[in-house]
Design a protein around this motif. Structure first.
Motif, mmCIF file in Angstrom:
data_model
loop_
_atom_site.group_PDB
_atom_site.id
_atom_site.type_symbol
_atom_site.label_atom_id
_atom_site.label_comp_id
_atom_site.label_asym_id
_atom_site.label_seq_id
_atom_site.Cartn_x
_atom_site.Cartn_y
_atom_site.Cartn_z
ATOM 1 N N GLY A 7 -2.541 -11.658 -4.780
ATOM 2 C CA GLY A 7 -2.392 -10.764 -3.651
ATOM 3 C C GLY A 7 -1.340 -9.700 -3.893
ATOM 4 O O GLY A 7 -0.697 -9.653 -4.943
ATOM 5 N N ILE A 8 -1.189 -8.838 -2.900
ATOM 6 C CA ILE A 8 -0.226 -7.751 -2.934
ATOM 7 C C ILE A 8 0.591 -7.817 -1.645
ATOM 8 O O ILE A 8 0.030 -7.763 -0.551
ATOM 9 N N SER A 9 1.901 -7.933 -1.798
ATOM 10 C CA SER A 9 2.799 -7.840 -0.643
ATOM 11 C C SER A 9 3.350 -6.419 -0.632
ATOM 12 O O SER A 9 3.617 -5.846 -1.685
ATOM 13 N N ILE A 10 3.542 -5.879 0.567
ATOM 14 C CA ILE A 10 4.031 -4.496 0.651
ATOM 15 C C ILE A 10 5.158 -4.389 1.660
ATOM 16 O O ILE A 10 5.135 -5.016 2.708
ATOM 17 N N GLY A 11 6.138 -3.587 1.299
ATOM 18 C CA GLY A 11 7.209 -3.204 2.216
ATOM 19 C C GLY A 11 7.242 -1.691 2.245
ATOM 20 O O GLY A 11 7.022 -1.040 1.223
ATOM 21 N N LEU A 21 8.040 2.522 -1.089
ATOM 22 C CA LEU A 21 7.117 1.393 -1.085
ATOM 23 C C LEU A 21 7.640 0.329 -2.032
ATOM 24 O O LEU A 21 8.088 0.640 -3.137
ATOM 25 N N THR A 22 7.580 -0.910 -1.591
ATOM 26 C CA THR A 22 7.869 -2.042 -2.460
ATOM 27 C C THR A 22 6.602 -2.872 -2.503
ATOM 28 O O THR A 22 6.130 -3.351 -1.472
ATOM 29 N N LEU A 23 6.048 -2.993 -3.695
ATOM 30 C CA LEU A 23 4.807 -3.735 -3.885
ATOM 31 C C LEU A 23 5.077 -4.914 -4.805
ATOM 32 O O LEU A 23 5.612 -4.734 -5.908
ATOM 33 N N THR A 24 4.722 -6.098 -4.359
ATOM 34 C CA THR A 24 4.844 -7.294 -5.181
ATOM 35 C C THR A 24 3.435 -7.778 -5.496
ATOM 36 O O THR A 24 2.674 -8.107 -4.588
ATOM 37 N N LEU A 25 3.107 -7.791 -6.773
ATOM 38 C CA LEU A 25 1.774 -8.163 -7.229
ATOM 39 C C LEU A 25 1.816 -9.596 -7.749
ATOM 40 O O LEU A 25 2.695 -9.941 -8.524
ATOM 41 N N ILE A 41 -1.152 1.566 3.018
ATOM 42 C CA ILE A 41 -0.588 2.625 2.181
ATOM 43 C C ILE A 41 -1.037 3.997 2.675
ATOM 44 O O ILE A 41 -0.225 4.917 2.813
ATOM 45 N N GLU A 42 -2.317 4.143 2.970
ATOM 46 C CA GLU A 42 -2.845 5.428 3.457
ATOM 47 C C GLU A 42 -2.162 5.844 4.766
ATOM 48 O O GLU A 42 -1.800 7.009 4.934
ATOM 49 N N GLU A 43 -1.991 4.916 5.676
ATOM 50 C CA GLU A 43 -1.375 5.226 6.976
ATOM 51 C C GLU A 43 0.075 5.670 6.813
ATOM 52 O O GLU A 43 0.513 6.633 7.443
ATOM 53 N N VAL A 44 0.802 4.996 5.961
ATOM 54 C CA VAL A 44 2.205 5.357 5.735
ATOM 55 C C VAL A 44 2.303 6.748 5.127
ATOM 56 O O VAL A 44 3.107 7.572 5.557
ATOM 57 N N ILE A 45 1.480 7.048 4.137
ATOM 58 C CA ILE A 45 1.549 8.341 3.459
ATOM 59 C C ILE A 45 1.143 9.475 4.390
ATOM 60 O O ILE A 45 1.766 10.541 4.382
#
Length: 128
Positions: A7-11, A21-25, A41-45
């Motif tokens: 999975g991918i965690s996002i901050g 962005l902090t992405l943990t793969l 990601i799209e919404e934040v950008i």
């Protein structure tokens, strides 16, 4: 950690027009992982008119992609290549360094590989 865990965690954090962005793969990423994370990601950008994105990618537990997930990743990078200012890839495998090299060919900003997470954070924050 089980090989089936992935999975991918996002901050996310916003400072004026800068997006951090902090992405943990983790594990081997699937198309479904990208379907889950892309709207975030799209919404934040799109909340910023001319965003500059700084990303820290923690790839320590990252084992790679399924083929369709690799394509998803490529599409993200391509569609936002001009918005990324700095991308730090923190990992421990030789191919993580190669991923940073390839990233420099695709995005307009800088991509750099780190074996030390604190150094990666300092670089993202432009303090080193």
């Amino acid at each position: 950690m089980s090989d089936s865990f992935h999975g991918i965690s996002i901050g996310t954090e916003r400072r004026q027009n800068d997006i951090y962005l902090t992405l943990t793969l983790s594990g081997k990423l699937t198309h479904e992982d990208y379907v889950t994370i892309m709207p975030i990601i799209e919404e934040v950008i799109k909340t910023v008119k001319s965003p500059q994105v700084y990303a820290l990618i923690d790839a320590i537990d990252f084992k790679g992609w399924e083929l369709r997930a690799m394509w998803d990743d490529f599409q993200i990078v391509l569609s936002h290549s001009h918005e990324f200012k700095r991308v730090a890839i923190y990992g421990g495998k030789k191919w993580h360094r190669l991923a940073a090299l390839i990233g420099n060919w695709i995005i307009t900003g800088e991509v750099k590989y780190f074996r030390d997470k604190n150094q990666a954070i300092l670089w993202i924050e432009n303090k080193s």
